[in-house]
Design a protein around this motif. Sequence first.
Motif, PDB file in Angstrom:
ATOM      1  N   ASP A   1     -21.089  -3.821 -19.259  1.00  0.00           N
ATOM      2  CA  ASP A   1     -20.754  -4.099 -17.860  1.00  0.00           C
ATOM      3  C   ASP A   1     -21.945  -3.757 -16.978  1.00  0.00           C
ATOM      4  O   ASP A   1     -22.220  -2.586 -16.762  1.00  0.00           O
ATOM      5  CB  ASP A   1     -19.542  -3.257 -17.441  1.00  0.00           C
ATOM      6  CG  ASP A   1     -19.338  -3.253 -15.924  1.00  0.00           C
ATOM      7  OD1 ASP A   1     -19.864  -4.150 -15.249  1.00  0.00           O
ATOM      8  OD2 ASP A   1     -18.637  -2.357 -15.441  1.00  0.00           O
TER       9      ASP A   1
ATOM     10  N   ASP B   1      -8.906  -7.141 -18.365  1.00  0.00           N
ATOM     11  CA  ASP B   1      -9.796  -6.076 -18.869  1.00  0.00           C
ATOM     12  C   ASP B   1      -9.371  -5.691 -20.281  1.00  0.00           C
ATOM     13  O   ASP B   1      -9.757  -6.354 -21.247  1.00  0.00           O
ATOM     14  CB  ASP B   1      -9.779  -4.884 -17.897  1.00  0.00           C
ATOM     15  CG  ASP B   1     -10.946  -3.942 -18.136  1.00  0.00           C
ATOM     16  OD1 ASP B   1     -11.146  -3.533 -19.296  1.00  0.00           O
ATOM     17  OD2 ASP B   1     -11.670  -3.609 -17.177  1.00  0.00           O
TER      18      ASP B   1
ATOM     19  N   CYS C   1      -7.706  -0.397 -16.138  1.00  0.00           N
ATOM     20  CA  CYS C   1      -8.995  -0.766 -16.709  1.00  0.00           C
ATOM     21  C   CYS C   1      -8.822  -0.976 -18.205  1.00  0.00           C
ATOM     22  O   CYS C   1      -8.303  -1.985 -18.642  1.00  0.00           O
ATOM     23  CB  CYS C   1     -10.004   0.317 -16.362  1.00  0.00           C
ATOM     24  SG  CYS C   1     -11.691  -0.187 -16.643  1.00  0.00           S
TER      25      CYS C   1
ATOM     26  N   CYS D   1     -15.111  -7.611 -21.302  1.00  0.00           N
ATOM     27  CA  CYS D   1     -14.038  -6.644 -21.532  1.00  0.00           C
ATOM     28  C   CYS D   1     -13.350  -6.966 -22.855  1.00  0.00           C
ATOM     29  O   CYS D   1     -13.803  -7.783 -23.614  1.00  0.00           O
ATOM     30  CB  CYS D   1     -13.058  -6.658 -20.373  1.00  0.00           C
ATOM     31  SG  CYS D   1     -13.794  -6.196 -18.789  1.00  0.00           S
TER      32      CYS D   1
ATOM     33  N   ASP E   1     -19.603  -0.146 -22.123  1.00  0.00           N
ATOM     34  CA  ASP E   1     -18.375   0.057 -21.346  1.00  0.00           C
ATOM     35  C   ASP E   1     -17.177   0.191 -22.275  1.00  0.00           C
ATOM     36  O   ASP E   1     -16.632   1.268 -22.460  1.00  0.00           O
ATOM     37  CB  ASP E   1     -18.225  -1.109 -20.343  1.00  0.00           C
ATOM     38  CG  ASP E   1     -17.083  -0.927 -19.375  1.00  0.00           C
ATOM     39  OD1 ASP E   1     -16.141  -0.189 -19.687  1.00  0.00           O
ATOM     40  OD2 ASP E   1     -17.112  -1.541 -18.289  1.00  0.00           O
ATOM     41  N   ASN E   2     -16.769  -0.899 -22.898  1.00  0.00           N
ATOM     42  CA  ASN E   2     -15.626  -0.826 -23.807  1.00  0.00           C
ATOM     43  C   ASN E   2     -16.109  -0.856 -25.247  1.00  0.00           C
ATOM     44  O   ASN E   2     -17.224  -1.284 -25.530  1.00  0.00           O
ATOM     45  CB  ASN E   2     -14.681  -2.003 -23.553  1.00  0.00           C
ATOM     46  CG  ASN E   2     -14.173  -2.011 -22.126  1.00  0.00           C
ATOM     47  OD1 ASN E   2     -14.472  -2.902 -21.355  1.00  0.00           O
ATOM     48  ND2 ASN E   2     -13.440  -0.985 -21.765  1.00  0.00           N
TER      49      ASN E   2
ATOM     50  N   GLU F   1     -18.488  -9.625 -16.479  1.00  0.00           N
ATOM     51  CA  GLU F   1     -18.680  -8.539 -17.426  1.00  0.00           C
ATOM     52  C   GLU F   1     -17.798  -8.792 -18.633  1.00  0.00           C
ATOM     53  O   GLU F   1     -16.863  -9.590 -18.593  1.00  0.00           O
ATOM     54  CB  GLU F   1     -18.392  -7.167 -16.797  1.00  0.00           C
ATOM     55  CG  GLU F   1     -16.920  -6.812 -16.644  1.00  0.00           C
ATOM     56  CD  GLU F   1     -16.697  -5.412 -16.063  1.00  0.00           C
ATOM     57  OE1 GLU F   1     -16.812  -5.270 -14.834  1.00  0.00           O
ATOM     58  OE2 GLU F   1     -16.403  -4.490 -16.826  1.00  0.00           O
TER      59      GLU F   1
HETATM   60 CA    CA Z   1     -15.331  -2.696 -17.288  1.00  0.00          CA
END
Ligand code: CA
Length: 675
Positions: free
Chosen positions: A569, A136, A266, A608, A554-555, A606
């Motif tokens: 994600d 992640d 995460c 990351c 998400d990130n 997903e």
């Molecule tokens: Ca994620």
Amino acid sequence: MNDHISARAAFRTSQLEEFEGEGLNPTDNRTMGEIIAARFSRRSFLRGALAATAIAATVSPIALISAENARAAEGASRFSFKEVEAGVDENHHVAEGYDADILLRWGDALFPDSPAFDPANQTPEAQARQFGYNNDYVGFIPIEGSSEHGYLVVNHEYTNEHLMFPGIVKVVEKADDKNPGKMKTELVVADADRKRVDIEMAAHGGTIVEIRKVDGKWQVVREGAKNRRITAATEMQLTGPAAGDARLQTAADATGRKVFGTINNCAGGVTPWGTYIMAEENIHGYFVGELPEGHREADNYKRLGLPEGTYAWGKFHERFDVSKEPNEANRFGWVVEVDVEDPNSIPKKRTALGRFKHEGADNVVSKDGRVVFYLGDDERFDYVYKFVTAGKFDPANRAANMDLLDEGTLYTAKFEEDGTIEWLPLTFGTGKLTAENGFSSQADVLIETRRAADLLGATPMDRPEDIGPDAANGRVYVMLTNNSKRKDDGVNAANPRAKNAFGHIIEIAEDGGDFAATKGRWEILLKCGDPAVADVGATFSTETTKNGWFGMPDNCAIDTEGRLWVSTDGNSPKATGRTDGLFAVDTEGAARGTSKLFFRVPVGAEMCGPLLLPDMQTAFVAVQHPGDGGEDWEGFGRLSYYEDLSTRWPDFKPDMPVRPSVLAVTRQGGGKIGV
Ligand code: CA
Ligand code: FEO
Ligand code: CA
Ligand code: CA
């Protein structure tokens, strides 16, 4: 055989939009009497904030507040690359003119003595010497300031047994409870034995590994003296205000300071003094059992959805069974700091930063030298936080910074309708954080951070994920991934969409450009989703193509030139007709709100990471849980598992399972990324 995959799927899905639950926040902060149904509009923001400034609606008021940047007037996108075509297939795709090279795959050797990856004969011992599962967060700690030599630090968030282990999945047809009279297909995973549990535990945690760029290509240095695997069994120390508290003491540890392992890490961070931060997120899935009747932690655990019992660890390790060890779960949900310079150092769980479902811990040095950590609590209707150290960062003395995270102030965010934000301190003895409400110390406030923030009236958000501060301009970007459970009467200014399926991004400008400030302004940078569907209400710029829009931010990463990169994600054939990816998002000038697709992941995965190195010549991206899905993709059309995978990325060999991997993206012939 047991019905484990349903639980596992629910655990995974609980991070997506279709989870049955309504979120775990019992307070009515969500309706926020004073701002009920006051849907945010740019016009109202302008009226309140900058009425005297006549500007085009596409120009950010915050950008003008900071007014530091001539680019804001130019209007052109700051990204120049030919974007990738959105879609779904077995492979990854990067923008034309770039190479995306696999650097580390699940099972790859990290040490000279690491056994070769043998997926049919996995052992806990081998896994503990190999790259872990579901990469992640990706960070880089330079060696002597280099952008071509340093330590790569990577979180291994969780494990997908049905993709990892051969011979444990059965495909069954059963009645579909939701569609009476219809059948549905399910994957049923065999109960775990002790060995499988211990492999899973060794596949969690993090990796620290020396890497070096040679002739333009990145290599892993297996002989690196600092290389290290951290797992769910690594000895750690609890430090800060809650350390030693009775609620952190267990049968195995009367000191309340010694704990083994970190789980569900995460996102994370790297500090200015070169330590690695791992954020513990969805800890609830690892605990089983029932608390003894009337136990004092009952409400505390309920607020976190503990225990959920997704994993079978508690069957073989009693500490993960709350009926046998009721306090162990209080020792998870923290932010962990690792000194990468000493491979034998004991990682520290820094309790001062609170206990919740920590998404990440990106950080920045404030004007006066204090260090500010931005923290999201990834649950529907939970909160945004920041932590400001009491001490100041000393760039000349690394040792002096090593315990900065033990003292400081934790704040939670209240987003007001008028576009201001207030940071409310979570300090024992102030406001409602007193004995009257069941808090007898700062330790209590930190152990039950969510309840403390409930009492302060923090703003319930649409699942706060990564939060990225931009040191160059004093702004902060908050990824809010989605919240399909928000009702019409539960919207607030900062979360203006009911049934927010695609998420949004908020931009904060702290007062005076000072990250330690307790007040600031905010506005919505982007409402995500397909701009071609009017009902979705997405606000990408009209320059954004059909490839460039996305859902479920998400990130994020902010590069050296202050440009925003967002990874997603939850995009899928069903959700948005595309896989997840890395998107370049303009934040300034007329191009503000323009997004372009730079990289996309294989089916089921997903995106990351992401991370751009200081010289901007490398982007690291992490492809997590590839092959976990494919039933809604016409190229596969059924459930995916070890023996029948929707993709065998990245090796594409019949005897090799799909493998989560970190890639290094570089420009062919060299040069900065996306410039
Ligand atoms: Ca994620
Ligand atoms: Fe692990 Fe919030 O995603
Ligand atoms: Ca995340
Ligand atoms: Ca997520």
